[in-house]
Design a protein around this motif. Structure first.
Motif, short mmCIF file in Angstrom:
data_model
loop_
_atom_site.label_atom_id
_atom_site.label_comp_id
_atom_site.label_asym_id
_atom_site.label_seq_id
_atom_site.Cartn_x
_atom_site.Cartn_y
_atom_site.Cartn_z
N GLU A 251 0.97 -1.17 0.13
CA GLU A 251 0.06 -0.06 0.05
C GLU A 251 0.85 1.20 -0.19
O GLU A 251 0.56 2.21 -0.51
N TYR A 252 2.03 1.16 0.72
CA TYR A 252 2.82 2.27 0.70
C TYR A 252 3.59 2.55 -0.61
O TYR A 252 3.52 3.63 -1.08
N ALA A 253 3.87 1.49 -1.15
CA ALA A 253 4.60 1.52 -2.41
C ALA A 253 3.61 2.28 -3.73
O ALA A 253 4.03 2.76 -4.57
N SER A 254 2.43 1.87 -3.37
CA SER A 254 1.33 2.22 -4.48
C SER A 254 1.04 3.67 -4.21
O SER A 254 0.36 4.37 -5.22
N LEU A 255 1.14 4.31 -3.28
CA LEU A 255 1.25 5.85 -3.29
C LEU A 255 1.96 6.47 -4.39
O LEU A 255 1.95 7.62 -4.75
N PHE A 256 3.12 5.72 -5.05
CA PHE A 256 3.86 6.32 -6.25
C PHE A 256 3.41 5.79 -7.60
O PHE A 256 4.20 5.89 -8.53
N GLU A 316 22.95 -1.21 1.27
CA GLU A 316 22.45 -1.78 2.31
C GLU A 316 22.38 -1.03 3.59
O GLU A 316 21.51 -1.15 4.51
N ASP A 317 22.97 0.20 3.70
CA ASP A 317 22.96 0.94 4.71
C ASP A 317 21.59 1.80 4.79
O ASP A 317 21.10 1.83 5.81
N LEU A 318 21.11 1.87 3.66
CA LEU A 318 19.56 2.47 3.81
C LEU A 318 18.81 1.44 4.23
O LEU A 318 17.74 1.60 4.95
N TYR A 319 18.73 0.34 3.47
CA TYR A 319 18.22 -0.84 3.96
C TYR A 319 17.66 -1.21 5.32
O TYR A 319 16.87 -1.09 6.07
N ASN A 320 19.11 -1.08 5.95
CA ASN A 320 19.14 -1.48 7.37
C ASN A 320 18.83 -0.30 8.24
O ASN A 320 18.66 -0.50 9.55
N ALA A 321 18.49 0.80 7.88
CA ALA A 321 18.14 2.13 8.50
C ALA A 321 16.76 1.95 8.97
O ALA A 321 16.57 2.61 10.02
N PHE A 322 16.04 1.24 8.50
CA PHE A 322 14.51 0.99 8.74
C PHE A 322 14.37 0.08 9.91
O PHE A 322 15.23 -0.96 9.83
N SER A 323 13.51 0.13 10.38
CA SER A 323 13.10 -1.02 11.50
C SER A 323 12.53 -2.21 11.01
O SER A 323 11.80 -1.81 9.90
N LEU A 324 12.79 -3.19 11.47
CA LEU A 324 12.08 -4.40 10.85
C LEU A 324 10.51 -4.13 10.68
O LEU A 324 10.04 -5.06 9.81
N THR A 325 9.82 -3.59 11.58
CA THR A 325 8.43 -3.12 11.55
C THR A 325 7.89 -2.24 10.76
O THR A 325 6.58 -2.00 10.58
N ASP A 326 8.76 -1.63 10.10
CA ASP A 326 8.48 -0.35 9.12
C ASP A 326 8.24 -0.82 8.02
O ASP A 326 8.97 -1.09 7.03
N ILE A 327 6.82 -0.65 7.44
CA ILE A 327 6.50 -1.26 6.23
C ILE A 327 6.90 -0.11 5.08
O ILE A 327 7.02 -0.62 4.06
#
Length: 498
Positions: A251-256, A316-327
């Motif tokens: 749903e978040y990706a669909s905003l784009f 990978e640095d960007l990917y890991n900046a997100f929490s595992l629960t952050d959609i």
């Protein structure tokens, strides 16, 4: 592949014509070449068509997206090889210099846009007609947008307003101080915001919200926090916008997506069409958003996505900046191998790795999808619009402005938490410098892949500690293209340490 520069220099543009006939078939001048400056601007339609020509250079925003990510810790250049759009690889490594095709394109494209808007203002008083005030409000916005790109890239740049340069002025024009350029940008945006409405009947035209949103961004880039807060809160309080709560990464990706263009979060989008072709020899000629196809997966064969050129690959640095629960993590960054392994026919899915670098991640906001293909070359003709100003960005800019001005941490926290809560992230309880850091961290997560990261790091003084190879006192600005210095008769000094 090389990006060919169709536009051949700032001063040729400033001396020459508006180039109304360039590549934009929508202008449809008939018969071709039958009108010149003296015979034009006699009807409202002439002004509207000239305005379309001024909008057209916004379509070169693929460069702003790429450079804003690749110059930062968010992405690498990628591509077929290190010689594939070599200038992006130089920028990634922070070893770029004054001979760089991509930086020269930024310089040229934006001055082309300025020239087109100036042409409108030169002929402003030819006739009066209904809607003229709003039309010139749009022109004010466009000129401000183009100058904002130039000043944030290059600092001091020539400020040319409401005129063309004569041949005798070419070798004598000076770079104007960045403060003067910013003052003109602010003036243009204030004038635009005063005459434009919140909504328009023609999709893609500038609105009051767009003018205020860009003005707030311009203030923030200058650390004018009180001024930024005032205009950004006006958008939040008075504008016809609202945040959209989403419950999954899809749903978040669909905003784009194409289907969600112009949604309630969208303050301003740069418009693209998938109905017209183009060529690799002239990316400025495209009507489609080149970034989407170029950021596709190289030689991909599988579901959902389309094949592309593997540009602008998230780190990978960007990917890991997100929490595992952050959609927003999977909504923003595609972990390709993880996606493939989750498919029932994983063994049948394949892709290739380009020689320009590989991270395993792709920009999931702006990536070629099989249900969003343009014609005929799908790498060049994506119909996906570029979301230049989103409401969540407005909330975070307002939060930062309120916090850093010391005016209202409680309100700043409210805006920050509104952005977090809409994606299911828990509310924070912070103040002072801790709140500042949280807002900056949230900007990276919310705006990942959208082209703002480098500028955020520079303006907040974080670039040297976050970007490998970044040299303080140098890389805050990019070098003036050497060919432009030569065209100016060698009168300009280069930016420091280049």
């Amino acid at each position: 592949m090389k990006i060919y520069n169709k536009i051949t220099g700032l001063f040729i543009l400033l001396i020459g014509s508006i180039m109304l006939n360039s590549c934009d078939e929508n202008l449809d001048l008939d018969p071709l070449y039958s009108q010149d400056a003296e015979s034009y601007f006699n009807t409202p339609a002439d002004y509207e068509r000239a305005l379309v020509g001024a909008y057209d250079l916004m379509q070169t925003s693929y460069l702003n997206l790429w450079i804003g990510e690749i110059a930062s810790d968010n992405a690498i250049a990628g591509g077929e090889s290190v010689n594939d759009t070599q200038g992006l690889h130089e920028i990634e490594s922070m070893n770029h210099n004054a001979i760089n095709n991509e930086l020269r394109s930024v310089f040229q494209f934006n001055y082309a846009g300025i020239t087109r808007t100036n042409y409108l203002f030169i002929n402003k008083d030819n006739i009066d007609f209904n809607g003229k005030e709003a039309l010139f409000g749009e022109a004010h916005f466009l000129r401000a947008y183009y100058y904002f790109q130039l000043v944030k890239y290059f600092g001091d740049v020539p400020l040319v307003i409401d005129k063309f340069l004569g041949a005798d002025e070419v070798n004598s024009i000076e770079r104007s101080p960045a403060s003067e350029v910013y003052a003109q940008i602010e003036s243009d945006l204030i004038q635009a915001s005063e005459v434009l409405d919140w909504t328009v009947s023609v999709e893609g035209k500038v609105t009051k919200g767009a003018a205020l949103g860009l003005l707030g961004r311009v203030y923030l880039y200058q650390d004018k926090f009180a001024e930024a807060a005032a205009v950004l809160e006006q958008i939040i309080d008075e504008g016809p916008y609202s945040l959209i709560s989403v419950a999954s990464s899809e749903e978040y990706a669909s905003l784009f997506s194409v289907s969600e263009e112009g949604n309630s979060e969208s303050v301003f989008e740069i418009q693209y069409s998938g109905q017209e072709g183009g060529s690799y020899g002239c990316l400025v000629c495209l009507e489609g958003f080149a970034a989407v196809g170029f950021q596709g997966i190289r030689q991909y064969e599988g579901p959902v996505y389309g094949d592309g050129n593997s540009y602008n690959l998230p780190t990978e640095d960007l990917y890991n900046a997100f929490s595992l629960t952050d959609i927003r993590r999977d909504g923003s960054v595609l972990n390709l191998d993880e996606f493939i392994n989750a498919q029932p026919n994983a063994a049948d899915i394949s892709y290739a790795i380009g020689g320009g670098g590989h991270t395993g991640f792709y920009n999931n906001k702006y990536i070629k999808r099989q249900d969003e293909l343009g014609l005929p070359d799908t790498d060049l003709t994506s119909p996906v619009n570029y979301r230049l100003i989103r409401l969540s960005d407005v909330y975070l800019m307002a939060a930062e402005a309120l916090n850093r001005s010391g005016a209202n941490d409680a309100k700043a926290l409210e805006y920050l938490n509104a952005v977090r809560e809409r994606v299911g992230m828990p509310a924070l309880s912070l103040s002072g410098s801790a709140l500042t850091e949280a807002i900056w961290a949230e900007r990276r997560l919310e705006l990942a892949g959208e082209g703002f990261r480098f500028w955020d790091l520079v303006r907040t003084g974080k670039a040297a500690e976050e970007i490998e190879g970044f040299t303080a006192g140098k890389n805050e600005l990019f070098p003036i293209p050497q060919i432009e210095i030569d065209l100016a008769g060698g009168n300009w000094t280069q930016n420091p340490n280049y």
